[in-house]
Design a protein around this motif. Structure first.
Motif, PDB file in Angstrom:
ATOM      1  N   ALA A   1       0.874  -1.181  -0.092  1.00 22.62           N
ATOM      2  CA  ALA A   1      -0.062  -0.009  -0.167  1.00 22.62           C
ATOM      3  C   ALA A   1       0.834   1.185   0.001  1.00 22.62           C
ATOM      4  CB  ALA A   1      -0.911  -0.196   1.174  1.00 22.62           C
ATOM      5  N   TRP A   2       1.823   1.115   0.536  1.00 26.70           N
ATOM      6  CA  TRP A   2       2.869   2.517   0.832  1.00 26.70           C
ATOM      7  C   TRP A   2       3.398   2.604  -0.734  1.00 26.70           C
ATOM      8  CZ3 TRP A   2       3.256   5.749   4.038  1.00 26.70           C
ATOM      9  CH2 TRP A   2       2.890   5.730   5.492  1.00 26.70           C
ATOM     10  N   LYS A   3       3.859   1.432  -1.195  1.00 30.75           N
ATOM     11  CA  LYS A   3       4.352   1.520  -2.947  1.00 30.75           C
ATOM     12  C   LYS A   3       3.357   2.204  -3.378  1.00 30.75           C
ATOM     13  CE  LYS A   3       6.824  -0.684  -6.261  1.00 30.75           C
ATOM     14  NZ  LYS A   3       7.711   0.328  -6.375  1.00 30.75           N
ATOM     15  N   GLU A   4       2.003   1.731  -3.656  1.00 37.00           N
ATOM     16  CA  GLU A   4       1.112   2.412  -4.503  1.00 37.00           C
ATOM     17  C   GLU A   4       0.984   3.905  -4.338  1.00 37.00           C
ATOM     18  OE1 GLU A   4      -2.516  -0.001  -4.072  1.00 37.00           O
ATOM     19  OE2 GLU A   4      -3.715   1.915  -4.773  1.00 37.00           O
ATOM     20  N   MET A   5       0.980   4.218  -3.142  1.00 38.72           N
ATOM     21  CA  MET A   5       0.788   5.748  -2.821  1.00 38.72           C
ATOM     22  C   MET A   5       1.893   6.457  -3.007  1.00 38.72           C
ATOM     23  SD  MET A   5       1.691   8.218  -0.610  1.00 38.72           S
ATOM     24  CE  MET A   5       2.096   7.564   1.107  1.00 38.72           C
TER      25      MET A   5
ATOM     26  N   PHE B   1      11.997  10.035 -12.377  1.00 36.23           N
ATOM     27  CA  PHE B   1      11.117   9.194 -11.482  1.00 36.23           C
ATOM     28  C   PHE B   1      11.956   8.087 -10.951  1.00 36.23           C
ATOM     29  CE2 PHE B   1       8.647   5.369 -11.103  1.00 36.23           C
ATOM     30  CZ  PHE B   1       8.077   5.683  -9.896  1.00 36.23           C
ATOM     31  N   ARG B   2      12.120   7.834  -9.634  1.00 31.13           N
ATOM     32  CA  ARG B   2      12.750   6.653  -9.054  1.00 31.13           C
ATOM     33  C   ARG B   2      11.511   6.288  -8.113  1.00 31.13           C
ATOM     34  NH1 ARG B   2      16.406   6.162  -4.434  1.00 31.13           N
ATOM     35  NH2 ARG B   2      16.774   8.466  -4.450  1.00 31.13           N
ATOM     36  N   ALA B   3      11.305   4.709  -8.388  1.00 29.06           N
ATOM     37  CA  ALA B   3      10.047   4.206  -7.371  1.00 29.06           C
ATOM     38  C   ALA B   3      10.526   3.919  -6.189  1.00 29.06           C
ATOM     39  CB  ALA B   3       9.844   2.763  -8.118  1.00 29.06           C
ATOM     40  N   PHE B   4       9.575   3.753  -5.093  1.00 28.53           N
ATOM     41  CA  PHE B   4       9.726   3.499  -3.777  1.00 28.53           C
ATOM     42  C   PHE B   4      10.150   2.233  -3.709  1.00 28.53           C
ATOM     43  CE2 PHE B   4       7.831   1.756   0.176  1.00 28.53           C
ATOM     44  CZ  PHE B   4       8.279   2.304   0.951  1.00 28.53           C
ATOM     45  N   ASP B   5      11.235   1.609  -3.083  1.00 26.93           N
ATOM     46  CA  ASP B   5      11.679   0.445  -2.994  1.00 26.93           C
ATOM     47  C   ASP B   5      10.979  -0.259  -1.727  1.00 26.93           C
ATOM     48  OD1 ASP B   5      13.189  -1.959  -2.070  1.00 26.93           O
ATOM     49  OD2 ASP B   5      14.980  -1.203  -2.735  1.00 26.93           O
ATOM     50  N   ALA B   6      10.041  -1.208  -1.863  1.00 28.36           N
ATOM     51  CA  ALA B   6       9.211  -1.650  -1.070  1.00 28.36           C
ATOM     52  C   ALA B   6       9.740  -2.770  -0.111  1.00 28.36           C
ATOM     53  CB  ALA B   6       8.139  -2.282  -1.695  1.00 28.36           C
ATOM     54  N   ARG B   7      11.123  -2.751  -0.216  1.00 25.28           N
ATOM     55  CA  ARG B   7      12.004  -3.677   0.738  1.00 25.28           C
ATOM     56  C   ARG B   7      12.954  -2.610   1.348  1.00 25.28           C
ATOM     57  NH1 ARG B   7      15.336  -8.107   2.278  1.00 25.28           N
ATOM     58  NH2 ARG B   7      15.693  -7.191   4.099  1.00 25.28           N
ATOM     59  N   ALA B   8      13.905  -2.105   0.706  1.00 27.60           N
ATOM     60  CA  ALA B   8      14.998  -1.418   1.420  1.00 27.60           C
ATOM     61  C   ALA B   8      14.495  -0.023   2.002  1.00 27.60           C
ATOM     62  CB  ALA B   8      16.196  -1.069   0.584  1.00 27.60           C
ATOM     63  N   GLU B   9      13.786   0.634   1.382  1.00 26.09           N
ATOM     64  CA  GLU B   9      13.192   1.927   1.682  1.00 26.09           C
ATOM     65  C   GLU B   9      12.145   1.913   2.797  1.00 26.09           C
ATOM     66  OE1 GLU B   9      14.354   5.230  -1.422  1.00 26.09           O
ATOM     67  OE2 GLU B   9      12.756   4.078  -2.095  1.00 26.09           O
TER      68      GLU B   9
ATOM     69  N   GLY C   1      -0.508  10.125   4.034  1.00 24.84           N
ATOM     70  CA  GLY C   1      -1.094   9.234   5.082  1.00 24.84           C
ATOM     71  C   GLY C   1      -2.487   8.628   4.661  1.00 24.84           C
ATOM     72  N   ASN C   2      -3.240   9.527   4.375  1.00 23.89           N
ATOM     73  CA  ASN C   2      -4.820   9.013   4.267  1.00 23.89           C
ATOM     74  C   ASN C   2      -4.936   8.594   3.067  1.00 23.89           C
ATOM     75  OD1 ASN C   2      -5.494  10.220   6.746  1.00 23.89           O
ATOM     76  ND2 ASN C   2      -6.056  12.134   5.971  1.00 23.89           N
ATOM     77  N   ARG C   3      -4.125   8.593   2.047  1.00 25.32           N
ATOM     78  CA  ARG C   3      -4.192   7.946   0.819  1.00 25.32           C
ATOM     79  C   ARG C   3      -3.951   6.406   0.927  1.00 25.32           C
ATOM     80  NH1 ARG C   3      -1.265  10.211  -4.510  1.00 25.32           N
ATOM     81  NH2 ARG C   3      -1.490  12.216  -3.670  1.00 25.32           N
ATOM     82  N   LYS C   4      -2.573   6.495   1.693  1.00 28.77           N
ATOM     83  CA  LYS C   4      -2.244   5.173   1.939  1.00 28.77           C
ATOM     84  C   LYS C   4      -2.935   4.191   2.683  1.00 28.77           C
ATOM     85  CE  LYS C   4      -0.069   2.069   4.760  1.00 28.77           C
ATOM     86  NZ  LYS C   4      -0.335   1.921   6.257  1.00 28.77           N
ATOM     87  N   ASN C   5      -3.796   5.019   3.616  1.00 33.53           N
ATOM     88  CA  ASN C   5      -4.498   4.167   4.392  1.00 33.53           C
ATOM     89  C   ASN C   5      -5.908   3.715   3.619  1.00 33.53           C
ATOM     90  OD1 ASN C   5      -5.192   3.149   7.279  1.00 33.53           O
ATOM     91  ND2 ASN C   5      -6.919   4.640   7.266  1.00 33.53           N
TER      92      ASN C   5
END
Ligand SMILES: O=P(O)(O)OC[C@H]1O[C@@H](O)[C@H](O)[C@@H](O)[C@@H]1O
Length: 277
Positions: free
Chosen positions: A59-63, A79-87, A130-134
């Motif tokens: 969900a964090w990555k999507e947002m 654009f550099r994507a969010f790293d759903a593991r390391a970041e 934060g609300n978008r992620k929620n």
């Protein structure tokens, strides 16, 4: 401590135990794989009891990816994507929602106004993101359901039978919903969560406040409680609160980091502790 299976004979009060990825020293006398003197178990939720750390990370990555795409286009930068593991592990995991937004954005040199708790999901504020992620995480929880780690359910049951006191200490404001939909609520005596953080003005993990608040509810010193955590921020909180034992739960191959951030012991699953009991 070393990776040994030797049983030291020189000190009969101690034994070597082999648990999952680690071999650690433990005092004889504790129950359910715990150190002697532990009477209270403080469990993190996401990634310890339920398989929801991955749901949050997705969900964090999507947002963040949606935000970063717009932000980089507006700034004329790649654009550099969010790293759903390391970041996720370094900046977001285990922390209250707004701290996760702020700390990740800061790591990319981005600062947004905090805004207000009821900002709409489209608002370019810390609370808006934060609300978008929620919205994303709740959609995933309600659509896909939540998986309970069976070893954790068994451990909760064994702890109850052994007379150990039990609390869930999570940064998530969705804690009660997750405990209810999984049926885990029946094993839990106290909850300190993202809602408590807001209403009682506590600092989130890696500060020890939430774990200390739970220990206080049982009227015990931190030395009589064990902290169970999968997040680096969570084991840091357990260490800085001087809890009797900090048990790292490694679901993603970060046993070394859990140890350097404060875990006394690292297991792959709570069932490993029962196997040793
Ligand atoms: O957004 P929520 O449900 O309040 O959760 C806040 C945080 O709670 C923690 O338990 C999770 O490890 C994080 O991934 C999550 O971001």
């Amino acid at each position: 401590m070393g990776f040994s299976t030797r049983i030291p004979v020189e000190n009969p009060q101690r034994r070597w135990i082999s648990i999952g990825v680690e071999v650690r020293e433990s005092r004889v006398g504790g129950m359910l794989g715990l150190a002697a003197g532990i009477r209270v178990c403080l469990f993190d939720l996401d990634g310890v009891l339920t398989d929801t750390a991955a749901v949050h990370a997705a969900a964090w990555k999507e947002m963040f990816d949606e935000f970063l795409r717009d932000y980089s286009a507006a700034q004329g930068i790649p654009f550099r994507a969010f790293d759903a593991r390391a970041e996720y592990d370094a900046y977001v995991d285990g922390k209250p929602r707004a701290d996760g937004v702020r700390d990740f954005l800061a790591s990319r040199g981005i600062s947004l106004p905090d805004g207000n708790a009821d900002d709409p999901p489209a608002a370019q504020t810390v609370n808006g993101l934060g609300n978008r992620k929620n919205e994303a995480v709740q959609r995933r929880i309600r659509t896909d359901g939540v998986r309970v780690f069976e070893g954790s359910r068994k451990y909760l049951q064994a702890a109850e039978q052994a007379g150990l006191r039990r609390a869930v200490v999570s940064s998530s404001a969705n804690t009660r919903e997750v405990l209810d939909v999984t049926g885990l609520a029946q094993y839990v005596e106290q909850i300190v969560d993202g809602v408590t953080i807001r209403t009682e003005g506590l600092r989130g993990k890696p500060a020890p406040d939430t774990f200390l608040a739970a220990a206080k509810r049982f009227g015990i010193e931190p030395s009589a409680a064990a902290v169970f955590e999968d997040a680096l921020a969570g084991v840091s909180a357990g260490r800085s609160g001087h809890f009797g034992q900090v048990i790292g739960v490694d679901r993603v191959g970060q046993a070394g980091e859990l140890k350097t951030h404060g875990a006394d012991l690292v297991v792959r699953d709570l069932a490993d502790l029962l196997a040793e009991a």
